[in-house]
Design a protein around this motif. Structure first.
Motif: not given
Length: 77
Positions: A52-76
């Motif tokens: 819990g609290g970690q990012k994950a990659i899901i595919q077809n409704g199944e957890v596949k792997a842990t994903a890195p927690s990277l900074a997210q930027y939004e640019q308009e």
């Protein structure tokens, strides 16, 4: 027999199903986890390999792997 169709060869390189990055909110103890999408929607997925609290990659409704927690930027633009 191997196919000579170039399009079919290309398609075989791409994995089936969309992959999505989610934040795991909890492991449910029954082989599933609760996860939150980027838009705030909560879903239930198969697998408890990510804590819990970690990012994950899901595919077809199944957890596949842990994903890195990277900074997210939004640019308009």
């Amino acid at each position: 027999m191997a196919t000579t169709n170039i399009w079919q060869q290309f398609k075989s390189l791409i994995p089936e199903g969309a992959r999505t990055i989610v934040t795991i909110t909890s492991n449910n103890g029954d082989g599933t986890s609760s996860a939150t999408l980027r838009d705030g929607t909560t879903i239930r997925v198969q697998g408890e390999s990510v804590l819990g609290g970690q990012k994950a990659i899901i595919q077809n409704g199944e957890v596949k792997a842990t994903a890195p927690s990277l900074a997210q930027y939004e640019q308009e633009v």
